[in-house]
Design a protein around this motif. Sequence first.
Motif, PDB file in Angstrom:
ATOM      1  N   GLU A 290       0.847  -1.192   0.000  1.00 62.65           N
ATOM      2  CA  GLU A 290       0.000   0.000   0.000  1.00 62.65           C
ATOM      3  C   GLU A 290       0.884   1.243   0.000  1.00 62.65           C
ATOM      4  O   GLU A 290       1.253   1.764   1.049  1.00 62.65           O
ATOM      5  CB  GLU A 290      -0.936  -0.002   1.204  1.00 62.65           C
ATOM      6  N   PRO A 291       1.261   1.722  -1.199  1.00 64.34           N
ATOM      7  CA  PRO A 291       2.185   2.865  -1.286  1.00 64.34           C
ATOM      8  C   PRO A 291       1.606   4.183  -0.781  1.00 64.34           C
ATOM      9  O   PRO A 291       2.350   5.137  -0.575  1.00 64.34           O
ATOM     10  CB  PRO A 291       2.483   2.958  -2.795  1.00 64.34           C
ATOM     11  N   ARG A 292       0.287   4.224  -0.581  1.00 67.37           N
ATOM     12  CA  ARG A 292      -0.353   5.495  -0.218  1.00 67.37           C
ATOM     13  C   ARG A 292      -0.555   5.661   1.289  1.00 67.37           C
ATOM     14  O   ARG A 292      -1.385   6.468   1.716  1.00 67.37           O
ATOM     15  CB  ARG A 292      -1.701   5.609  -0.930  1.00 67.37           C
ATOM     16  N   LEU A 293       0.218   4.952   2.089  1.00 64.63           N
ATOM     17  CA  LEU A 293       0.071   5.084   3.535  1.00 64.63           C
ATOM     18  C   LEU A 293       0.428   6.498   3.992  1.00 64.63           C
ATOM     19  O   LEU A 293       1.420   7.068   3.562  1.00 64.63           O
ATOM     20  CB  LEU A 293       0.980   4.085   4.257  1.00 64.63           C
ATOM     21  N   ASP A 294      -0.399   7.021   4.905  1.00 65.94           N
ATOM     22  CA  ASP A 294      -0.122   8.331   5.495  1.00 65.94           C
ATOM     23  C   ASP A 294       0.662   8.213   6.800  1.00 65.94           C
ATOM     24  O   ASP A 294       1.352   9.150   7.203  1.00 65.94           O
ATOM     25  CB  ASP A 294      -1.442   9.064   5.777  1.00 65.94           C
ATOM     26  N   ALA A 295       0.525   7.069   7.474  1.00 72.23           N
ATOM     27  CA  ALA A 295       1.211   6.892   8.748  1.00 72.23           C
ATOM     28  C   ALA A 295       1.391   5.408   9.033  1.00 72.23           C
ATOM     29  O   ALA A 295       0.576   4.574   8.618  1.00 72.23           O
ATOM     30  CB  ALA A 295       0.439   7.550   9.888  1.00 72.23           C
ATOM     31  N   ILE A 296       2.462   5.090   9.743  1.00 71.30           N
ATOM     32  CA  ILE A 296       2.726   3.747  10.237  1.00 71.30           C
ATOM     33  C   ILE A 296       2.945   3.868  11.739  1.00 71.30           C
ATOM     34  O   ILE A 296       3.751   4.696  12.190  1.00 71.30           O
ATOM     35  CB  ILE A 296       3.971   3.136   9.569  1.00 71.30           C
ATOM     36  N   VAL A 297       2.232   3.057  12.521  1.00 70.75           N
ATOM     37  CA  VAL A 297       2.355   3.101  13.975  1.00 70.75           C
ATOM     38  C   VAL A 297       3.058   1.817  14.423  1.00 70.75           C
ATOM     39  O   VAL A 297       2.619   0.711  14.093  1.00 70.75           O
ATOM     40  CB  VAL A 297       0.985   3.239  14.659  1.00 70.75           C
ATOM     41  N   VAL A 298       4.148   1.986  15.170  1.00 68.65           N
ATOM     42  CA  VAL A 298       5.030   0.868  15.516  1.00 68.65           C
ATOM     43  C   VAL A 298       5.256   0.842  17.027  1.00 68.65           C
ATOM     44  O   VAL A 298       5.590   1.867  17.626  1.00 68.65           O
ATOM     45  CB  VAL A 298       6.400   1.004  14.811  1.00 68.65           C
ATOM     46  N   PRO A 299       5.111  -0.325  17.674  1.00 63.21           N
ATOM     47  CA  PRO A 299       5.444  -0.408  19.100  1.00 63.21           C
ATOM     48  C   PRO A 299       6.944  -0.296  19.322  1.00 63.21           C
ATOM     49  O   PRO A 299       7.742  -0.720  18.473  1.00 63.21           O
ATOM     50  CB  PRO A 299       4.948  -1.800  19.511  1.00 63.21           C
ATOM     51  N   ILE A 300       7.324   0.237  20.474  1.00 62.88           N
ATOM     52  CA  ILE A 300       8.743   0.407  20.791  1.00 62.88           C
ATOM     53  C   ILE A 300       9.044  -0.164  22.172  1.00 62.88           C
ATOM     54  O   ILE A 300       8.441   0.229  23.170  1.00 62.88           O
ATOM     55  CB  ILE A 300       9.163   1.890  20.734  1.00 62.88           C
ATOM     56  N   GLY A 301       9.969  -1.104  22.194  1.00 62.60           N
ATOM     57  CA  GLY A 301      10.575  -1.576  23.431  1.00 62.60           C
ATOM     58  C   GLY A 301      12.010  -1.079  23.407  1.00 62.60           C
ATOM     59  O   GLY A 301      12.349  -0.032  23.928  1.00 62.60           O
TER      60      GLY A 301
END
Length: 336
Positions: free
Chosen positions: A174-185
């Motif tokens: 999906e090249p049209r993503l506006d945001a990616i949310v990633v967990p962080i440890g």
Amino acid sequence: MPPVGAWPTLTLADVLEARRAIAPYLLRTPLHGYPGLTGLVGAEILVKHENHLPTGAFKVRGGINLVSHLDRGERARGLVTASTGNHGQSIGYAGRLFGTHVVVCVPVGANPAKLRSMRALGADVVEHGRDFDEAREHCEALAAEHGYRYVHSGNEPLLIAGVGTHTLEALEQEPRLDAIVVPIGGGSGAAGACIVAKAVAPGCEVIGVQAELAPAAFRSWQARSVVRDRMATAAEGLATRVGFELPQSILWEHLDDFVLVGEDELRDATRLMIEHTRNLVESAGAAPLAAALRLRERLAGRRVALVCTGGNVTLDQLRDVLDGDVVPHSSITALA
């Protein structure tokens, strides 16, 4: 550890090389949209299902990339690492693929499902200390004593390049993503996401999320300096007491935003992820949904990928999540 600024610069080329290295061993994970989650958040929500990987978590991408690049001498010495579970599984899985002995140090009382998995993969599991950081310190002592190749769970360029392939796949799907949310440890997954997103889709925001009860990475990102903090979250994938130098150096430069979420938010998000995706999801893997619910106004109408980093939830954890008070969909805005 090298001082900040002494680490090699990671680029998209490193992630592309990692994809080549792991391709014979791992299938691409799906990116699925879920109307129920879209309705809850008010944004078009897609979930990157890293819980579909053989170890049930994204870390195996980095483990295979790293071990595939080790020379014969390093493999012959054996590997030692510290983990709350998913990273240890990744190194154990890669060690089995490449015929390398692996020792994993875990805190006492670690997730039993992850411990069983690591042992089934052939890793020697050493339980030591009250949390990840005490297990990590014991791991470093074992490396010095026995001559093992120490694999840090965050300060490893090959690990970060490997896990960055999940964002490469997501943006190809999906090249049209506006945001990616990633967990962080420790931050390896978010660092990899930043490297890829800023090279391939500069307009796509990368947003990190961590537990309020284990905010060391968040505080390090705020301070632009590695700091220590408390570690009291039940979400083991988010549970670190200190920021890691290499991931932080990447996050300081490229991470667009970083939010903290509470334990109740993590429980509610885990339940909602299971309900709407029909997948097993651990708390860390549900953290992006918790963050998206907090950021509903900001994300409204946008196309957002949530990286479901893992599904290694124990039966007791699952019962705890499902037996909790159900959050009515009509009142979900109270979480924002």
